[in-house]
Design a protein around this motif. Structure first.
Motif, PDB file in Angstrom:
ATOM      1  N   LYS A   1       7.761   5.066   3.449  1.00 34.70           N
ATOM      2  CA  LYS A   1       6.733   5.777   4.202  1.00 34.70           C
ATOM      3  C   LYS A   1       7.188   7.210   4.516  1.00 34.70           C
TER       4      LYS A   1
ATOM      5  N   ASP B   1       0.143   7.264   6.495  1.00 37.21           N
ATOM      6  CA  ASP B   1       1.585   7.454   6.617  1.00 37.21           C
ATOM      7  C   ASP B   1       2.189   7.882   5.284  1.00 37.21           C
ATOM      8  N   LEU B   2       1.324   8.243   4.336  1.00 33.74           N
ATOM      9  CA  LEU B   2       1.752   8.729   3.028  1.00 33.74           C
ATOM     10  C   LEU B   2       0.821   9.855   2.585  1.00 33.74           C
TER      11      LEU B   2
ATOM     12  N   LYS C   1      -0.076  -1.678  -1.714  1.00 32.31           N
ATOM     13  CA  LYS C   1       1.108  -0.950  -1.276  1.00 32.31           C
ATOM     14  C   LYS C   1       1.615  -0.106  -2.443  1.00 32.31           C
TER      15      LYS C   1
ATOM     16  N   LEU D   1       8.641   2.630  10.745  1.00 31.65           N
ATOM     17  CA  LEU D   1       8.445   3.137   9.392  1.00 31.65           C
ATOM     18  C   LEU D   1       9.682   2.916   8.521  1.00 31.65           C
TER      19      LEU D   1
END
Length: 306
Positions: A256, A198-199, A23, A247
């Motif tokens: 995110k 999502d990034l 992460k 999110l």
């Protein structure tokens, strides 16, 4: 097991791992839990049409779901696209101005060239202009040289209209050569021809690093015009809200990004725009959300996560 996976996929051109179980430690401005970015695609006047030198009419993303190509002018299809530039854009523009929402325009060069009023409004509002190619057509089977020619024409057109080149790129109906061409051109801070995260993330292309800011086809009004899509504004609103809530909650531990994709001729219809207004009203209640342009995300990422 380590031995089995060590060299097996070394030459495989796709990245199926990404950030994976790691992460990334991301911190958005003002400790926002989510970066929300809204894109308005401006394509009207650059779609497939015999008036543009194409062999058949457009079949994609209109009220005629499952449309078939016509070897001639499809007057109904043309008028659906015209609705986007004549009415849909302005309805959306008024909403974004009312709510003070910064947005990115994915602008197709030929389409922008045909509408001075829209370009003037975009410039006055300070929206970001990212290039959406020269034409709103499928580049899958274009030669690399021809696609490059269209890319250069798109850049030149936006620079001529707005006084500066685009720093973002999104073809949409792209080819296997598109990302290579973006990297080779060298002037784009980001490319959005990906839906894989999502990034934002970096890719290496022939010893060049290229930033990818993934886009979306699910948080997208295009699903009003596809099979198994949204059949009411309420469905669109619910889907956007559920995506945002997921999110946002994940963002309490690992921030995110969320993209929303819009089209003038689709969400700009009276029966659909209320769902967008409702979604904007919902997210504006949150203080720890960064609503921004894609170029803002690109510059922030380049500065902090290169």
């Amino acid at each position: 097991m380590k031995q089995y996976f060590s060299n097996k996929n070394k030459k495989y051109p796709r990245d199926l791992i990404g950030y994976g179980s790691k992460k990334p430690k991301i911190k958005w401005p003002n400790n926002a839990k989510i970066a929300l970015q809204i894109v308005l695609n401006y394509e009207e006047g650059a779609e497939n049409c015999v008036l543009h030198g194409d062999k058949t009419s457009e079949v994609f993303l209109s009220e005629i779901i499952g449309a078939q190509p016509i070897k001639g002018r499809n007057m109904n299809m043309e008028s659906f696209y015209e609705y986007g530039s004549k009415r849909g854009f302005w309805r959306l523009h008024e909403l974004f101005q009312e709510k003070k929402i910064p947005i990115t325009i994915f602008g197709v060069g030929m389409a922008l060239e045909r509408n001075h009023d829209v370009c003037e409004a975009i410039e006055k509002a300070g929206y970001e202009i990212a290039s959406h190619g020269w034409r709103w057509i499928d580049y899958q089977n274009f030669s690399k040289s021809k696609e490059k020619e269209h890319m250069n024409l798109a850049i030149k057109t936006i620079k001529k209209i707005f006084g500066k080149r685009p720093l973002g790129w999104y073809t949409g109906r792209c080819s296997p050569n598109t990302l290579d061409l973006v990297a080779e051109e060298g002037g784009f801070l980001y490319c959005s021809d990906s839906y894989s995260d999502d990034l934002p993330y970096w890719v290496k292309i022939k010893n060049k690093k290229q930033l990818i800011i993934p886009y979306t086809l699910d948080n997208n009004d295009m699903r009003f015009a596809t099979n198994q899509g949204f059949n009411s504004g309420e469905q669109f609103y619910t889907y956007l809200k559920d995506s945002f809530d997921t999110l946002y909650n994940e963002g309490k531990k690992s921030p995110k990004m969320m993209s929303v994709g819009l089209h003038c001729r689709l969400i700009g219809r009276p029966g659909r725009i209320q769902s967008l207004r409702k979604f904007l009203d919902y997210v504006l209640k949150f203080k720890d959300v960064w609503i921004c342009k894609r170029i803002d995300i690109a510059k922030y990422w380049i500065k902090n996560y290169k």
